[in-house]
Design a protein around this motif. Structure first.
Motif, PDB file in Angstrom:
ATOM      1  N   LYS A   1       1.649   6.927   7.672  1.00  0.00           N
ATOM      2  CA  LYS A   1       3.125   6.902   7.639  1.00  0.00           C
ATOM      3  C   LYS A   1       3.627   8.018   6.725  1.00  0.00           C
ATOM      4  CE  LYS A   1       5.849   3.614   5.608  1.00  0.00           C
ATOM      5  NZ  LYS A   1       5.897   2.206   5.206  1.00  0.00           N
ATOM      6  N   MET A   2       3.000   8.127   5.552  1.00  0.00           N
ATOM      7  CA  MET A   2       3.394   9.171   4.603  1.00  0.00           C
ATOM      8  C   MET A   2       3.210  10.552   5.230  1.00  0.00           C
ATOM      9  SD  MET A   2       1.802  11.530   2.406  1.00  0.00           S
ATOM     10  CE  MET A   2       0.179  10.958   1.924  1.00  0.00           C
ATOM     11  N   LYS A   3       2.068  10.737   5.927  1.00  0.00           N
ATOM     12  CA  LYS A   3       1.793  12.058   6.514  1.00  0.00           C
ATOM     13  C   LYS A   3       2.774  12.391   7.627  1.00  0.00           C
ATOM     14  CE  LYS A   3      -2.477  13.122   4.736  1.00  0.00           C
ATOM     15  NZ  LYS A   3      -3.837  13.568   4.792  1.00  0.00           N
TER      16      LYS A   3
ATOM     17  N   VAL B   1      -3.098  13.720  -6.035  1.00  0.00           N
ATOM     18  CA  VAL B   1      -4.406  14.022  -5.444  1.00  0.00           C
ATOM     19  C   VAL B   1      -4.398  14.009  -3.914  1.00  0.00           C
ATOM     20  CG1 VAL B   1      -5.898  13.435  -7.388  1.00  0.00           C
ATOM     21  CG2 VAL B   1      -5.127  11.620  -5.848  1.00  0.00           C
ATOM     22  N   ILE B   2      -3.302  13.518  -3.315  1.00  0.00           N
ATOM     23  CA  ILE B   2      -3.249  13.584  -1.841  1.00  0.00           C
ATOM     24  C   ILE B   2      -1.969  14.293  -1.417  1.00  0.00           C
ATOM     25  CG2 ILE B   2      -4.691  11.560  -1.429  1.00  0.00           C
ATOM     26  CD1 ILE B   2      -2.151   9.952  -0.801  1.00  0.00           C
TER      27      ILE B   2
ATOM     28  N   LEU C   1      -3.810   0.403   3.878  1.00  0.00           N
ATOM     29  CA  LEU C   1      -3.748   1.681   3.166  1.00  0.00           C
ATOM     30  C   LEU C   1      -3.760   2.844   4.165  1.00  0.00           C
ATOM     31  CD1 LEU C   1      -3.792   3.396   0.605  1.00  0.00           C
ATOM     32  CD2 LEU C   1      -6.265   3.040   0.448  1.00  0.00           C
ATOM     33  N   THR C   2      -4.613   2.711   5.188  1.00  0.00           N
ATOM     34  CA  THR C   2      -4.671   3.767   6.213  1.00  0.00           C
ATOM     35  C   THR C   2      -3.306   3.931   6.880  1.00  0.00           C
ATOM     36  OG1 THR C   2      -6.970   3.151   6.597  1.00  0.00           O
ATOM     37  CG2 THR C   2      -5.941   4.561   8.254  1.00  0.00           C
TER      38      THR C   2
ATOM     39  N   MET D   1       0.814  -1.218   0.000  1.00  0.00           N
ATOM     40  CA  MET D   1       0.000   0.000   0.000  1.00  0.00           C
ATOM     41  C   MET D   1       0.849   1.270   0.000  1.00  0.00           C
ATOM     42  SD  MET D   1      -3.148  -0.493  -0.505  1.00  0.00           S
ATOM     43  CE  MET D   1      -2.580  -1.695  -1.684  1.00  0.00           C
ATOM     44  N   ASP D   2       2.140   1.140   0.396  1.00  0.00           N
ATOM     45  CA  ASP D   2       3.033   2.303   0.280  1.00  0.00           C
ATOM     46  C   ASP D   2       3.134   2.738  -1.177  1.00  0.00           C
ATOM     47  OD1 ASP D   2       3.581   2.461   2.970  1.00  0.00           O
ATOM     48  OD2 ASP D   2       5.260   1.037   2.854  1.00  0.00           O
ATOM     49  N   GLU D   3       3.106   1.751  -2.075  1.00  0.00           N
ATOM     50  CA  GLU D   3       3.202   2.059  -3.498  1.00  0.00           C
ATOM     51  C   GLU D   3       1.949   2.810  -3.969  1.00  0.00           C
ATOM     52  OE1 GLU D   3       5.324   2.245  -5.650  1.00  0.00           O
ATOM     53  OE2 GLU D   3       4.411   1.979  -7.630  1.00  0.00           O
TER      54      GLU D   3
END
Ligand SMILES: Cc1cc2nc3c(=O)[nH]c(=O)nc-3n(C[C@H](O)[C@H](O)[C@H](O)COP(=O)(O)OP(=O)(O)OC[C@H]3O[C@@H](n4cnc5c(N)ncnc54)[C@H](O)[C@@H]3O)c2cc1C
Lengths: 247, 320
Positions: free
Chosen positions: B315-317, A246-247, B309-310, A233-235
């Protein structure tokens, strides 16, 4: 009490949307026609419910359309309603249609005029509002609940950012959406009765169209789906951030 | 003159109205005329700031009774204002209130109307506006034949353009006709992002099996700051409220990102969401029709994919 329900004929929700004559005309070939769902499920059924509570109520249905609209009007009559009026004309411009219906509405002095929230073909959501302006009546749009108490209607409606309940005196124009009533299926008795209910055909009044359709286009199809490994899901997050942005 | 009606909800100017403002400003430039905003009611925003979305001038009719929608009243006042300033085009946001008022205004101005407009008109030869029809399955180019035009511009289709100006505000002093309806109860959707305004939407279908499983979807929405939506059977069975029902017989939306979880992608559902800029589909069935309409797809079990996904988003944020 007299109720007028505006009925529109629309292509079935699964109809193939295609155009002919150099993309200037909707291709009706093989298209199944239905009563616009918002008109049928909510506006018409709500009118029927009101009549069930007050059997002295009279329900008239009105449609602006050519003879090929008659099957759907008969179907509407099979669900309920006392008589139908068809104004024998094409219905290409909202203002033109609203003018025709307003003429009927004025003559019939109705207490409530119901429309669906919009039609599923042209999605203009304009007839109810236009009628209210032509007839100088209040409009309650996107109603999802209605109770009558004498000459006052208590209506719940959707507004920007929420819902509200309002009171309005009859006569009134009300556009109906989900919540207002539950879809019904016509029964055999209704279908038989509909055959002998009056369906008046009237010629349109003079009114000029304010718009005309020049052409139609079909949106370009998506170029194809990019599949992402469910274990990565990181991808997906990276793609949404860096590729789609978009994010 | 192009006159833009600036709508409010709960005394706040909505993003859709700022988009309408920017659309009106671009249209005025195209037509070589002035642009002004019209605000009815008492709003908390600083009206001069509407200049930042393109207004040169703001007409304000400050009166509390105008804070709630009364189409008869609003359309009368807007039509009168349009006549007073000789507006040739009146622009609305195609949001809940704009859709309700614009047709009545068009009648009062004897103007041709296009609701659901998706771009600036072509004015080379007449005045042709493109709008979405068949619930987003097609576009129609509509010629407006009248001298005055009324346009309601789709949400999230034109965007808010930043201008470096401040608008002058003129308070109007005109008598207000009596209200035609009386509001008795207001139920705001607290804390939620209204679906039609949202640029990110997370939506769930029957594949989530039951309302008790919505937690994973809500967590995902929260991690993104997204609004939530659902398919029709989900709202029909009261797993989720009616106002979340998107599709041909629900509401039509066009966010930047639409994430569909456990939704098969029936034609009636697609009709309400196919104008979304980016579509992500999470479905365990690789044959689900929704994948054909998607930009990104994940074939897998929502109950595993969605929490993952959440986490990836959080993590990205946290590292951004
Ligand atoms: C006149 C008419 C109007 C309609 N209007 C609308 C409308 O406005 N909006 C609308 O949405 N529908 C509408 N419908 C209904 C539409 O045809 C579909 O029935 C509906 O959209 C299906 O909803 P769904 O995708 O949630 O459910 P389903 O079709 O049952 O799909 C569920 C999906 O979830 C997937 N799934 C199951 N388990 C999992 C799992 N564990 N993980 C991941 N995926 C899983 C399945 O593979 C399947 O693809 C309308 C129908 C008609 C006839």
């Amino acid at each position: 009490m007299k109720i007028l329900v505006c009925i529109s004929k629309t292509p079935d929700t699964t109809a193939k949307i295609a155009f002919t004559e150099g993309n200037t005309k909707f291709d009706e070939n093989g298209v199944q026609w239905i009563i616009n769902p918002f008109d049928e499920w909510y506006a018409l059924v709500k009118a029927i419910e009101l009549k069930e509570k007050d059997p002295s109520a009279i329900i008239h249905l009105v449609t602006v359309g050519t003879a090929d609209a008659e099957p759907i009007i008969r179907k509407a009559l099979a669900l309920g309603g006392d008589e139908a009026i068809r104004i024998n004309s094409n219905s290409n411009d909202s203002f033109y249609v609203a003018k025709q219906i307003a003429t009927i509405a004025k003559e019939g002095s109705y207490d409530i005029i119901f429309t669906g929230k919009e039609t599923i073909d042209y999605n203009s959501a304009s007839i109810g509002s236009m009628l209210s302006a032509i007839l100088d009546l209040p409009l309650v749009s996107l109603a999802n609940q209605l109770d009558l108490n004498g000459n006052t209607a208590t209506v719940r409606r959707e507004i920007e950012g929420g819902e509200e309940t309002c009171e309005v005196n009859l006569p009134v124009v009300i556009s109906c959406q989900k919540g207002m009533a539950e879809q019904r299926i016509p029964n055999m008795r209704g279908i038989m009765a509909a055959r002998s209910k009056p369906l008046k055909v009237l010629e349109p009044i003079e009114a000029s169209a304010t718009t005309s359709i020049k052409k139609f286009d079909i949106p370009v199809a998506k170029s194809g789906v990019k599949l992402v490994d469910p274990a990565n899901m990181d991808e997906l997050v990276r793609l949404l951030k860096e590729e789609a942005k978009v994010i | 003159m192009v006159l833009v009606y600036i709508d409010q909800a709960d005394q706040q100017i909505k993003k859709s109205s700022l988009e309408a403002m920017s659309y009106g400003a671009a249209l005025a430039k195209q037509l070589g005329c002035d642009v002004a905003a019209l605000v009815l009611g008492t709003v908390q925003d600083n009206l001069a700031e509407l200049g930042k979305s393109g207004a040169q001038k703001v007409y304000h009719l400050k009166n509390e009774t105008l804070n709630s929608l009364d189409v008869k009243l609003h359309s009368t006042l807007i039509a009168n204002a349009a006549k007073n300033v000789n507006a040739t085009v009146v622009v609305f946001a195609n949001n809940i209130n704009g859709k309700a008022i614009a047709p009545a205004v068009s009648v009062k101005l004897e103007a041709g109307l296009v609701t659901g407009a998706s771009s600036l008109p072509n004015t080379e030869n007449g005045f042709v506006v493109t709008k979405t029809v068949f619930s987003g399955k097609a576009f129609a180019s509509i010629q407006i034949e009248t001298p005055i035009k009324v346009i309601a511009i789709n949400q999230n289709s034109f965007g808010v353009v930043a201008y470096d100006t401040s608008a002058t505000v003129e308070e109007l002093n005109i008598p207000i006709p009596t209200a035609s309806i009386k509001i008795t109860k207001l139920e705001k959707v607290e804390g939620e992002i209204p679906l039609t305004e949202a640029s990110l939407v997370v939506s769930g279908g029957r594949g989530l099996k039951g309302p008790e499983n919505w937690g994973i979807l809500l967590d995902l929405a929260k991690s993104l700051g997204a609004a939530t939506a659902c398919s029709r059977p989900v709202s029909d069975t009261d797993w989720r409220p009616h106002h979340e029902h998107v599709g041909q017989t629900g509401i039509q939306i066009a966010p930047n990102l639409y994430i569909a979880i456990g939704i098969s992608g029936a034609i009636q559902h697609l009709a309400g969401v196919n104008r979304s800029k980016t579509i992500v589909v999470i479905n365990k069935d690789p044959e689900a029709p929704f994948f054909k309409a998607a930009d990104y797809g994940v074939v897998g079990d929502a109950f595993e994919v969605v929490p993952a996904l959440t986490s990836a988003i959080l993590k990205m944020k946290s590292t951004a």
